[in-house]
Scaffold this active site. Structure first.
Site, mmCIF file in Angstrom:
data_model
loop_
_atom_site.group_PDB
_atom_site.id
_atom_site.type_symbol
_atom_site.label_atom_id
_atom_site.label_comp_id
_atom_site.label_asym_id
_atom_site.label_seq_id
_atom_site.Cartn_x
_atom_site.Cartn_y
_atom_site.Cartn_z
ATOM 1 C CB THR A 1 -0.802 -0.016 1.317
ATOM 2 O OG1 THR A 1 -1.615 -1.187 1.297
ATOM 3 C CG2 THR A 1 -1.620 1.213 1.541
ATOM 4 C CG ASP B 1 -4.275 -2.224 6.831
ATOM 5 O OD1 ASP B 1 -4.410 -2.774 5.713
ATOM 6 O OD2 ASP B 1 -3.204 -1.717 7.194
ATOM 7 N N GLY C 1 -3.399 -6.621 6.248
ATOM 8 C CA GLY C 1 -4.343 -5.700 6.866
ATOM 9 C C GLY C 1 -5.119 -6.274 8.038
#
Ligand code: ASP
Length: 323
Positions: free
Chosen positions: A182, A213, A236
Site C-alpha cells: 500500500t 486496513d 491488513g
C-alpha cells in the site's frame, strides 16, 4: 491590567509547570523539521516528488498527500495500487483508500471499482458528505456523480497474472512481494500541520468484498494534529486487530518517539499472533509534530521514502523484529 505578550509568556510558563505541560513548551522551542513527507515502499520516492511540489511552495499537507499518492495510483506498472492493481479472486480490481487532515476530518472508500484515483473520491466523501466511509456500488455511484470517469483498471499484465493464479487458486500473501503493498503517505507542511493518505488495491486474489486496513481510519491511517500521524502496510487483518495506526499515534501521545511507537505496535502483532507473525509482513511508519519520524516492520525489506530539506528524497529500509 493590560495583557502584554511578556505577561502572557510568563503566565504561560507558570501554567506549563503547574499542569506539567513543560514538555510541550520545550518541544516548541526546538524548530521542527518542516516541511517533510514520508511514504511507504520504494514507490514512495516518486510519490514524494509530487507531494514536495506542494509542500515546498507553502501548500497544505492535505493537498500534498492527495497529489503524491496519485502517482502510484495512476501507474499501470504498480500492481498493488490503483490502475493495474492485481484483482480479487473473481478478477475484479477493488480499491481501498482513506485520507485525514489536520482538523480530524476524514474520508474513506472501500471496495471501489473502476476509478483510478480512489484517494480523491475519499477526499470528496470527506468534504461533500456527512459521512466518513462509502463502499462498493454506493462509492462508485458517488464518484460518478462527482465527475470521476469510469475506467477499466485491469491491465493485460494483471489479468494474465490472475489467470495464472486461478489455476491453483491458493491465497498465500507473501511478505514484501508485489502482490500487495500500500502507499501510506504522511506530510507535515510549513504551517506545521499534518495530513495523511493511504491507498491500495489490497491483497491480490482476496475474496470479493474483502476490505483491509488501508481505508479504515485508525487502522491503515491516523492523524492527530497535536501529536503526529501514522500509516501501515502489510497484512491488513493483523493491523485491524490492533487498530495499528491509532495505536502508534496514542503511543506517541504517551511520550514515545515515532520509532519507539512503531516498534511497540509491531510487537503487539507478534504478541497477538506469535506463530503467524513469523511469515507475514506488517510495517508502520510514523511522524510527530516536530518532524521526527520512525519505521519498523515484522520482516526485513520494509522500505520507505523520506523527503525533507535535509534529506532530499531517499529510500531507507526499516529495522525489523525478525532479522
Ligand atoms: N494493507 C494492505 C491490505 O491489507 C496490503 C498491503 O499494504 O500490503 O489490503
Amino acid at each position: 491590567m493590560k495583557t502584554t505578550r511578556r505577561h502572557f509568556l510568563k503566565v504561560g510558563g507558570a501554567l506549563a509547570s503547574a499542569f506539567s505541560l513543560a514538555p510541550y513548551f520545550s518541544k516548541a522551542a526546538t524548530p521542527a523539521t518542516k516541511p517533510l513527507v514520508i511514504s511507504t515502499w520504494n514507490f514512495g520516492k516518486a510519490a514524494n516528488v509530487e507531494a514536495w511540489k506542494v509542500l515546498s511552495t507553502n501548500g497544505r499537507a492535505l493537498d500534498a498527500v492527495e497529489l503524491g499518492v496519485h502517482v502510484p495510483e495512476g501507474d499501470p506498472t504498480e500492481t498493488s495500487v490503483g490502475l493495474g492493481g492485481l484483482p480479487d479472486r473473481d478478477g475484479r480490481v477493488t480499491l481501498d483508500a482513506c485520507i485525514m487532515d489536520e482538523f480530524s476530518n476524514c474520508g474513506s472508500v472501500a471496495c471501489l471499482e473502476h476509478i483510478v484515483h480512489p484517494i480523491s473520491v475519499a477526499r470528496k466523501v470527506m468534504e461533500k458528505t456527512p459521512h466518513v466511509m462509502l463502499v462498493g456500488d454506493g462509492a462508485l455511484q458517488f464518484a460518478l456523480a462527482n465527475g470521476f470517469k469510469k475506467e477499466n483498471l485491469l491491465t493485460a499484465e494483471s489479468e494474465k497474472a490472475w489467470k495464472e493464479w486461478i489455476k491453483k487458486s491458493e491465497y498465500k500473501p507473501i511478505a514484501n512481494i508485489e502482490n500487495h503493498d500500500t502507499i501510506g503517505m504522511l506530510a507535515l507542511d510549513m504551517k506545521q500541520n499534518l495530513s495523511g493518505a493511504c491507498t491500495t488495491s489490497g491483497m491480490a486474489y482476496k475474496m470479493h468484498g474483502r476490505v483491509g486496513d488501508s481505508p479504515i481510519i485508525g487502522a491503515g491511517l491516523f492523524v492527530d494534529n497535536e501529536i503526529g500521524a501514522a500509516t501501515s502496510s502489510g497484512l491488513g487483518e493483523e493491523v485491524i486487530r490492533i487498530v495499528g495506526s491509532h495505536l502508534v499515534v496514542e503511543l506517541m501521545r504517551q511520550g514515545n518517539s515515532p520509532q519507539q511507537a512503531c516498534e511497540i505496535a509491531v510487537k503487539r502483532v507478534v504478541k497477538n499472533q506469535p506463530e503467524k507473525s513469523k511469515s507475514i509482513q506488517v510495517g508502520f511508519l510514523a511522524i510527530n509534530k516536530n518532524g521526527e519520524y520512525g519505521a519498523y516492520a515484522l520482516q526485513k525489506g520494509f522500505t520507505y521514502a523520506l523527503y525533507s530539506n535535509e534529506i532530499p528524497n531517499k529510500v531507507f529500509e526499516a529495522n525489523s523484529y525478525y532479522k
